[in-house]
Write a protein that holds these residues in place. Sequence first.
Motif, PDB file in Angstrom:
ATOM      1  N   VAL A  34      31.941  37.774  39.059  1.00 13.01           N
ATOM      2  CA  VAL A  34      32.742  38.431  40.161  1.00 13.01           C
ATOM      3  C   VAL A  34      31.797  39.720  40.850  1.00 13.01           C
TER       4      VAL A  34
ATOM      5  N   ARG B  29      42.484  30.252  39.607  1.00  8.38           N
ATOM      6  CA  ARG B  29      43.884  30.365  39.541  1.00  8.38           C
ATOM      7  C   ARG B  29      44.630  31.429  40.128  1.00  8.38           C
TER       8      ARG B  29
ATOM      9  N   PHE C 162      42.705  38.761  42.847  1.00 11.18           N
ATOM     10  CA  PHE C 162      43.623  39.804  43.113  1.00 11.18           C
ATOM     11  C   PHE C 162      42.828  40.890  43.662  1.00 11.18           C
TER      12      PHE C 162
ATOM     13  N   TYR D 140      42.948  45.366  44.031  1.00  4.55           N
ATOM     14  CA  TYR D 140      43.389  46.372  43.480  1.00  4.55           C
ATOM     15  C   TYR D 140      43.070  47.410  44.064  1.00  4.55           C
TER      16      TYR D 140
ATOM     17  N   PRO E 108      44.566  50.393  37.923  1.00  2.00           N
ATOM     18  CA  PRO E 108      44.640  49.609  39.159  1.00  2.00           C
ATOM     19  C   PRO E 108      45.913  49.547  39.916  1.00  2.00           C
TER      20      PRO E 108
ATOM     21  N   TYR F 130      45.774  32.529  46.361  1.00  2.00           N
ATOM     22  CA  TYR F 130      45.569  31.542  45.487  1.00  2.00           C
ATOM     23  C   TYR F 130      44.909  30.418  46.040  1.00  2.00           C
TER      24      TYR F 130
ATOM     25  N   LEU G 100      39.260  47.133  43.912  1.00  2.00           N
ATOM     26  CA  LEU G 100      38.867  46.153  43.001  1.00  2.00           C
ATOM     27  C   LEU G 100      39.157  44.881  43.053  1.00  2.00           C
TER      28      LEU G 100
ATOM     29  N   VAL H  64      41.492  35.524  38.082  1.00  2.00           N
ATOM     30  CA  VAL H  64      42.046  35.002  36.898  1.00  2.00           C
ATOM     31  C   VAL H  64      41.392  33.807  36.126  1.00  2.00           C
ATOM     32  N   TRP H  65      41.125  33.959  34.964  1.00  2.00           N
ATOM     33  CA  TRP H  65      40.344  32.931  34.317  1.00  2.00           C
ATOM     34  C   TRP H  65      41.440  32.124  33.735  1.00  2.00           C
TER      35      TRP H  65
ATOM     36  N   LEU I  11      41.861  38.436  33.431  1.00  2.60           N
ATOM     37  CA  LEU I  11      41.297  39.077  34.555  1.00  2.60           C
ATOM     38  C   LEU I  11      39.826  39.331  34.255  1.00  2.60           C
TER      39      LEU I  11
ATOM     40  N   PHE J 284      36.795  41.053  36.321  1.00  8.94           N
ATOM     41  CA  PHE J 284      37.010  42.145  37.452  1.00  8.94           C
ATOM     42  C   PHE J 284      35.464  42.146  37.951  1.00  8.94           C
ATOM     43  N   GLY J 285      35.301  42.350  39.277  1.00  9.07           N
ATOM     44  CA  GLY J 285      33.885  43.039  39.935  1.00  9.07           C
ATOM     45  C   GLY J 285      33.949  44.436  39.634  1.00  9.07           C
TER      46      GLY J 285
END
Lengths: 114, 109
Positions: free
Chosen positions: B4, B31, B34, B36, B44, B51, B87, B91-92, B97, B99-100
């Motif tokens: 990400v 999946r 998100f 944040y 966060p 989705y 952020l 979802v793996w 999660l 994150f970038g």
Amino acid sequence: EPEVTQTPSHQVTQMGQEVILRCVPISNHLYFYWYRQILGQKVEFLVSFYNNEISEKSEIFDDQFSVERPDGSNFTLKIRSTKLEDSAMYFCASRTGGSNYGYTFGSGTRLTVV
Amino acid sequence: EDQVTQSPEALRLQEGESSSLNCSYTVSGLRGLFWYRQDPGKGPEFLFTLYSAGEEKEKERLKATLTKKESFLHITAPKPEDSATYLCAVVWNTGKLIFGQGTTLQVKP
């Protein structure tokens, strides 16, 4: 609105000491997580916990780390012998489960190892 | 490797100057994605979940969109109180999660 509560907000510990970070997840949530964020870096996954056992852990989560849900409400992260590189913000998170991936994060515990 | 990536790393805007933040991902079997908001020293704070490609969500001055490879967070007429780190996380398949690194937004009055 329901919250994830973490205590303490800030903890300073000597290198080699044990620390326990505490979290109270949202009461009807089923999945519990710990993430950490080293200053200036990404938020990283540590461990997930479901049905009273670890469901996944990252490479970071070595034998020095452990998690417990001792009484059905608290969720703890223990670091047995802290290292300088464990200094970070530690976030607890929870979610209801199934196809609902809506996480709620706590405000975090800032751990400083000196 | 699933990744990400967010850009830019930092963004300075004048109040009222609209812009967009980018989140590109290489995750097989998305999946959920998100967005944040994170204020200094805080956890966060949930903004949006997306989705499927083509989905859009709005909240006040923020609008999130999703394609098959990236997501944008559009900020319309930002105010100083919109200053924060934003952020993006995917979802793996195990539920965790990824994150970038975040985009730090500063809005000047």
